[in-house]
Design an enzyme around this catalytic site. Structure first.
Site, PDB file in Angstrom:
ATOM      1  N   GLY A 157      -3.435  11.505  -0.161  1.00 29.43           N
ATOM      2  CA  GLY A 157      -2.678  10.961   0.971  1.00 29.43           C
ATOM      3  C   GLY A 157      -2.338   9.508   0.701  1.00 29.43           C
ATOM      4  N   GLN A 340     -21.114  -6.362  31.797  1.00 29.97           N
ATOM      5  CA  GLN A 340     -20.009  -5.398  31.959  1.00 29.97           C
ATOM      6  C   GLN A 340     -18.669  -6.105  31.719  1.00 29.97           C
ATOM      7  OE1 GLN A 340     -20.691  -2.313  32.349  1.00 29.97           O
ATOM      8  NE2 GLN A 340     -19.098  -1.210  33.450  1.00 29.97           N
ATOM      9  N   GLU A 434      -0.923   7.131   8.739  1.00 30.06           N
ATOM     10  CA  GLU A 434      -0.014   6.039   8.356  1.00 30.06           C
ATOM     11  C   GLU A 434      -0.690   5.050   7.417  1.00 30.06           C
ATOM     12  OE1 GLU A 434       2.947   6.204   8.518  1.00 30.06           O
ATOM     13  OE2 GLU A 434       3.178   7.743  10.044  1.00 30.06           O
ATOM     14  N   GLU A 436      -4.656   4.832   5.298  1.00 27.13           N
ATOM     15  CA  GLU A 436      -6.069   4.582   5.611  1.00 27.13           C
ATOM     16  C   GLU A 436      -6.264   3.061   5.713  1.00 27.13           C
ATOM     17  OE1 GLU A 436      -9.989   4.437   6.150  1.00 27.13           O
ATOM     18  OE2 GLU A 436      -9.179   3.470   4.376  1.00 27.13           O
ATOM     19  N   SER A 530      -7.574 -10.331   5.001  1.00 30.76           N
ATOM     20  CA  SER A 530      -6.454  -9.638   5.679  1.00 30.76           C
ATOM     21  C   SER A 530      -6.713  -9.529   7.176  1.00 30.76           C
ATOM     22  CB  SER A 530      -6.265  -8.235   5.100  1.00 30.76           C
ATOM     23  OG  SER A 530      -5.897  -8.327   3.752  1.00 30.76           O
TER      24      SER A 530
END
Ligand SMILES: CCCCCCCCCCCCC/C=C/C(=O)SCCNC(=O)CCNC(=O)[C@H](O)C(C)(C)COP(=O)(O)OP(=O)(O)OC[C@H]1O[C@@H](n2cnc3c(N)ncnc32)[C@H](O)[C@@H]1OP(=O)(O)O
Ligand SMILES: Cc1cc2nc3c(=O)[nH]c(=O)nc-3n(C[C@H](O)[C@H](O)[C@H](O)COP(=O)(O)OP(=O)(O)OC[C@H]3O[C@@H](n4cnc5c(N)ncnc54)[C@H](O)[C@@H]3O)c2cc1C
Length: 664
Positions: A157, A340, A434, A436, A530
């Site tokens: 892929g 929270q 789209e 990995e 990155s």
């Protein structure tokens, strides 16, 4: 739900009404900011209203109670109802209106047209010649055919250069012969391929006279248009249940010497002449444009998924009471706990930030498409680098935020009644599809390393605006921190890490190591660079966008949200700014974060209401707009198919005999 200023309606839970009353801004005005214009925000509300008037568009049962077969059938059923009523619901020529309609009615679990709209049609727009568009685009838009985008194979892929499917040109017959030579060459994963699509854009290696020209897109008919049976030479089917998206039919596909005409190579950019002559495209990676497009849209898409989870968790946290603060006579709303708020509010800020950032990348993609159509491919590398980093960071942080939202709902968050686990499964698919995430972070890494090399070679002035900061220097920060100082802090972190990672790579390479090995040994550091670079970009677009807002009340609350964002993000990267910020400054920022959580608190429900996600679209008992959670939770449980009878056949068949036997 019709749009009331603060969405207060009779019968609402008093707890939510109290929250809405404390909001300081108009949620419709905020929705206009979120959806890009007042006009479109208004259209969304009208479309939701129109949908609610057609009962057949509602789910016939809560989706979590359906099995895979039921989900796939339900998707097709609703799709046919949509198409029967389309003119009453939307302007069919509006892509955005269509997207809203599908999102609300079909939900997020996948449906037969999902990839048709998101990748198949865009691939035709970007890669088919004018002549080919006349032939197929109209048919696709009218939905005479259903398409998908078939690129990934069982074996590969990420590394597109290793795809195995071949399209061998035969000059004698002027055809391409598609073939899947191995098990691993089977196309595997494409959405809607398994059972729905009858056509596909198939990515296969173009072979002409034994020379491999690499992956190219071909338009391929998979099934007979009358019978829907697979055509001879095609093996196609569904790959089975997945973590989420189980209303969708991700598929496999194999070719046995399957012939298609020469004109079926999508040839806007690359061509094969009748005699087998190959005409090169203007840019080597131009065939990747369908991927760049989806990546450009992913920041808004993921922001919307995060928003779904937050609508649920914040509303529920305002009706869920557990434990006490000062007043011991009444349990407190769990939203009042600082923990929270710390769990949820920074994610609200990120959802807004992702959506605003997505506006920018969508604009950049639309411009790139025009430029490329006019033969100018110079913007491709920049947008590829930017969207590679962005898709990776937003999908990961969205996943984190959704999981925190689930935990913030306690036990009921774990029930499918919350629907959060479905949202999580759908969202984190984005970490993989789209491109990995690690692979894509390293694509941005290549770009950052090249930018540093330009600086080292005295070409700083040629750097694009997004990387110009890499050539600057910052060693001190004003104690009186505002959003722009936080940007400087982030620039410092991203710059330092990018230089550090690049120098590591260069040092290894200069020590005699191969380029590839040096790259691999620096790669974790490069992915860190990155991420920091991308988070800087997100922060800077957030700041710019808030600066451009006109409505002062909306702007005020977004500035408060921005304060949550910048303080949280800087605390989160503390390890990278130790050389810049003193521990006193870090304490100050931490305290600013806690203050900004308190400032946001009265607007928390209004901020999530502003996403204007209808109950139908939300599919969550916990997140209901009216806040009437408990009675509906009981109703939901009672509707479980397991509760149709008091005694299950499995009890009669297995448990009763077992218990009887034990009695003897
Ligand atoms: C409106 C839409 C809204 C919806 C939003 C929500 C969506 C929800 C729906 C869900 C649908 C899911 C659908 C999913 C679909 C898919 O997953 S489709 C399959 C996607 N597959 C991939 O993404 C594969 C990932 N791999 C790659 O993209 C590439 O192989 C690679 C990793 C980028 C490397 O490319 P490769 O060709 O192998 O690289 P090299 O030959 O080594 O060359 C590298 C150089 O090329 C430059 N480059 C690479 N890609 C591009 C590009 N697109 N544009 C410009 N330049 C590119 C790269 O930068 C290198 O340049 P240099 O450093 O100068 O050498
Ligand atoms: C929900 C969903 C929908 C999808 N829809 C489609 C679709 O419509 N059409 C389609 O064609 N495809 C589709 N895909 C497939 C998807 O695009 C691929 O799965 C994806 O690109 C990742 O490729 P892979 O599976 O080969 O992962 P792999 O590359 O095998 O990844 C495995 C691991 O190897 C690592 N790795 C791989 N290469 C490198 C490298 N160079 N450097 C460092 N690490 C590396 C990765 O980081 C990862 O950790 C879909 C997938 C999903 C989950």
């Amino acid at each position: 739900m019709t749009a009331l200023n603060k969405s207060i309606e009779p019968g609402d839970s008093p707890d939510l009404t109290e929250e809405r009353a404390s909001g300081t801004f108009d949620t419709n005005a905020m929705a206009a900011v979120i959806y890009g214009s007042d006009k479109f925000a208004q259209r969304r509300r009208e479309i939701s209203e129109a949908i609610s008037k057609i009962p057949e568009l509602a789910d016939s049962a809560p989706l979590p109670f359906l099995d895979r077969f039921g989900k796939v059938t339900e998707g097709s059923r609703k799709l046919s109802v949509i198409l029967e009523n389309i003119d009453k619901l939307i302007d069919p020529s509006s892509y955005e209106e269509g997207l809203h309609l599908y999102t609300e009615v079909m939900g997020m679990e996948g449906h037969p047209l999902a990839l048709h709209e998101v990748m198949f049609i865009p691939a035709l727009i970007a890669q088919a010649s004018d002549e080919q568009q006349v032939k197929w685009l109209g048919r696709a838009r009218r939905r005479e055919i259903i398409g998908c985008y078939a690129q990934t194979e069982m074996g590969h892929g990420s590394n597109l250069r290793a795809l195995e499917t071949t399209a061998t040109y035969s000059p004698e017959t002027q055809e391409f012969i598609l073939h899947s030579p191995t098990i691993t060459s089977l196309k595997w994963w494409p959405g809607a391929l398994g059972k729905s699509a009858n056509w596909a854009v198939v990515v296969a290696n173009l072979i002409i006279r034994d020379k491999n020209y690499g992956p190219h897109p071909f338009m391929v008919q998979l099934r007979d248009e009358d019978s829907h049976e697979p055509l001879p030479g095609i093996t196609v089917g569904d790959i089975g249940p997945k973590m989420a998206f189980n209303g969708g039919d991700n598929g496999f596909l194999g070719f046995r010497n399957y012939r298609i005409p020469r004109e079926y190579l999508l040839n806007r950019h690359a061509k094969v002449e009748a005699d087998g002559r190959y005409v090169k495209p203007p840019h080597a990676k131009i065939n990747h444009s369908a991927m760049i497009r989806v990546r450009s849209h992913m920041a808004t898409g993921q922001g919307a998924l995060l928003a779904h989870a937050l609508v649920i968790a914040v509303r529920y946290s305002a009706v869920r009471r557990q434990g006490y603060l000062e007043d011991k006579s009444r349990e407190v709303k769990v939203l009042d706990y600082q923990t929270q708020q710390h769990r949820l509010f920074p994610s609200i800020a990120r959802a807004y930030a992702f959506i605003f950032c997505g506006f920018e990348t969508i604009r950049l993609y639309d411009q790139l498409l025009i430029d490329v159509q006019n033969g100018n491919t110079s913007g491709m590398a920049d947008l590829h680098a930017l969207t590679s980093g962005l898709k990776s960071v937003v999908t990961y942080q969205t996943g984190e935020g959704i999981e925190q939202a689930r935990m913030a709902c306690g036990g009921h968050g774990y029930s499918m009644a919350s629907y959060i686990s479905e949202i999580y499964g759908v969202a984190i698919g984005g970490c993989t599809y789209e491109g990995e995430n690690m692979v894509m972070l390293l694509q941005l890494g290549r770009y950052l390393v090249k930018s540093i090399e330009m600086i080292q070679n005295g070409k700083s002035r040629e750097l694009g605006p997004m990387v110009a900061y890499l050539a600057e220097n910052e060693s001190e920060i004003d104690l009186n921190l505002g959003p722009n100082e936080y940007l400087k802090v982030f620039e410092y972190a991203a710059r330092n890490q990018t230089w550090r990672a690049t120098e590591k790579f260069q040092k290894l390479r200069n020590s005699g190591m191969s380029n590839e090995k040096a790259w691999n040994q620096a790669s974790v550091e490069l992915t860190r660079a990155s991420r920091l670079h991308t988070r800087l970009y997100i922060m800077s677009t957030f700041i710019n966008h808030v600066g451009s807002i006109v409505d002062q009340k909306v702007k005020g609350v977004l500035i408060d949200l921005l304060n949550v964002h910048v303080t949280y993000e800087v605390m989160d990267i503390g390890i990278y700014v130790q050389g810049l910020l003193s521990s006193n400054q870090m304490d100050l920022i931490r305290n600013q974060l806690y203050v900004s959580l308190e400032t946001i608190r009265p607007n928390a429900v209004s901020l999530v209401d502003s996403f204007q996600i209808s109950d139908m679209q939300l599919r969550s008992v916990l997140g209901r707009r009216d806040g009437n959670v408990y009675e509906n939770l009981f109703k939901w449980a009672k509707s479980s198919p397991l509760n149709k009878t008091d005694v299950l056949p499995s009890v009669t068949q297995y448990l009763k005999p077992m218990m009887e036997k034990s009695k003897l």
